[in-house]
Design a protein around this motif. Structure first.
Motif, PDB file in Angstrom:
ATOM      1  N   PHE A   1       0.826  -1.204   0.000  1.00 18.16           N
ATOM      2  CA  PHE A   1       0.000   0.000   0.000  1.00 18.16           C
ATOM      3  C   PHE A   1       0.867   1.263   0.000  1.00 18.16           C
ATOM      4  CE2 PHE A   1      -3.428  -2.799   1.802  1.00 18.16           C
ATOM      5  CZ  PHE A   1      -4.298  -2.636   0.735  1.00 18.16           C
ATOM      6  N   ALA A   2       1.977   1.237   0.741  1.00 18.71           N
ATOM      7  CA  ALA A   2       2.888   2.389   0.749  1.00 18.71           C
ATOM      8  C   ALA A   2       3.469   2.616  -0.638  1.00 18.71           C
ATOM      9  CB  ALA A   2       4.008   2.163   1.764  1.00 18.71           C
ATOM     10  N   PHE A   3       3.808   1.516  -1.328  1.00 17.77           N
ATOM     11  CA  PHE A   3       4.351   1.612  -2.688  1.00 17.77           C
ATOM     12  C   PHE A   3       3.332   2.238  -3.635  1.00 17.77           C
ATOM     13  CE2 PHE A   3       4.809  -0.227  -6.932  1.00 17.77           C
ATOM     14  CZ  PHE A   3       6.123   0.106  -7.226  1.00 17.77           C
TER      15      PHE A   3
ATOM     16  N   GLU B   1       9.149   4.353   6.672  1.00 11.68           N
ATOM     17  CA  GLU B   1       8.741   4.223   8.067  1.00 11.68           C
ATOM     18  C   GLU B   1       7.458   3.410   8.202  1.00 11.68           C
ATOM     19  OE1 GLU B   1       8.793   4.981  12.252  1.00 11.68           O
ATOM     20  OE2 GLU B   1      10.342   5.290  10.720  1.00 11.68           O
ATOM     21  N   ILE B   2       6.447   3.716   7.415  1.00 10.22           N
ATOM     22  CA  ILE B   2       5.182   3.001   7.546  1.00 10.22           C
ATOM     23  C   ILE B   2       5.260   1.600   6.935  1.00 10.22           C
ATOM     24  CG2 ILE B   2       3.840   5.125   7.585  1.00 10.22           C
ATOM     25  CD1 ILE B   2       3.092   4.702   4.709  1.00 10.22           C
ATOM     26  N   SER B   3       6.271   1.351   6.097  1.00  9.69           N
ATOM     27  CA  SER B   3       6.431   0.015   5.520  1.00  9.69           C
ATOM     28  C   SER B   3       7.127  -0.935   6.487  1.00  9.69           C
ATOM     29  CB  SER B   3       7.238   0.084   4.223  1.00  9.69           C
ATOM     30  OG  SER B   3       6.572   0.847   3.256  1.00  9.69           O
TER      31      SER B   3
ATOM     32  N   PRO C   1       1.252   3.657  13.067  1.00  6.79           N
ATOM     33  CA  PRO C   1      -0.065   3.418  12.444  1.00  6.79           C
ATOM     34  C   PRO C   1      -0.020   3.739  10.954  1.00  6.79           C
ATOM     35  CG  PRO C   1      -0.291   4.638  14.500  1.00  6.79           C
ATOM     36  CD  PRO C   1       1.167   4.592  14.195  1.00  6.79           C
ATOM     37  N   PHE C   2      -0.466   2.789  10.138  1.00  4.57           N
ATOM     38  CA  PHE C   2      -0.366   2.969   8.692  1.00  4.57           C
ATOM     39  C   PHE C   2      -1.152   4.186   8.223  1.00  4.57           C
ATOM     40  CE2 PHE C   2      -1.762   2.334   4.337  1.00  4.57           C
ATOM     41  CZ  PHE C   2      -0.578   2.006   3.713  1.00  4.57           C
TER      42      PHE C   2
END
Length: 237
Positions: free
Chosen positions: A20-22, A57-59, A65-66
């Motif tokens: 999702f981060a990608f 960081e979120i990955s 928290p995402f």
């Protein structure tokens, strides 16, 4: 068994977070446009690093928290777009965020003020010129440090287009590699030794040019034909 289950949960969670981060990062990159991707200015460079750091960081950090990280990425991208629009509409905003190009060499003369403003040393300048296959400051008419940190150079007339081969002129091997021998009012003795030149020779050349002290010279280099290119200090006059 419990630890294995937790590990499996973390594994799939990290895959989902990274995916999702990608996707968000790719969408934001397209949204911010080619100017951001090319990192034309220091501002765009910092923005690119920051958004990439948030995505990392979120990955990788399950404690983050995402949704919070995604909001931070999106908001940073929106701020970047707003700043881009401001710089298009306002010259003052453009100078504030992107700065202005700095003239480093003006009509063959090194600008001490420009060097200080850009926080460049003479070694830095020579390196940037050599990256463009320019080995002598004397060959440069204008040099401008752009807002992206690149040096744009306009060579002196006669140094840029036709070569000796083009006009069937005789070609001789250079006697010297253009080398600095005076930097900021100080002799570079190791370069003199390498060139097999003496300090007396330098003083004699300066005297021929009406210069009494080495301290009066901001920069001097030996040219391929053995002549001395001298750039005098301007500050303090």
């Amino acid at each position: 068994m419990i630890s294995d289950a937790i590990s499996n949960i973390n594994f799939w969670e990290m895959l989902l977070r990274t995916t999702f981060a990608f996707i968000i990062l790719m969408i934001l990159a397209r949204f911010m446009g080619k100017k951001q991707i090319s990192q034309l200015t220091f501002f765009h460079y910092v923005t690119g690093i920051t958004i990439g750091s948030i995505a990392a960081e979120i990955s990788a950090q399950t404690e983050t928290p995402f949704l919070d990280g995604a909001i931070a990425m999106i908001w940073w991208a929106l701020l970047t777009v707003v700043v881009n629009l401001l710089t298009i509409k306002s010259k003052k905003a453009r100078i504030l965020f992107d700065d202005q190009p700095t003239i480093i060499i003006h009509r063959g003369k090194i600008s001490e003020q420009g060097m200080k403003k850009a926080r460049l040393t003479l070694n830095d300048l020579n390196m940037m010129l050599r990256e463009q296959s320019i080995f002598a400051v004397a060959d440069v008419n204008y040099a401008i440090l752009e807002t992206n940190g690149q040096l744009s150079v306009l060579k002196k007339a006669g140094q840029e287009s036709a070569t000796k081969q083009d006009v069937n002129a005789p070609v001789n091997d250079p006697k010297y590699i253009p080398t600095e021998i005076i930097s900021d009012g100080k002799l570079i003795k190791e370069n003199l030794t390498e060139l097999k030149l003496t300090e007396e020779w330098v003083y004699e050349q300066l005297k021929k040019n009406g210069i009494g002290k080495v301290e009066q010279v901001y920069y001097a280099e030996i040219l391929t034909d053995g002549k001395l290119h001298i750039d005098l200090r301007t500050e303090g006059k």
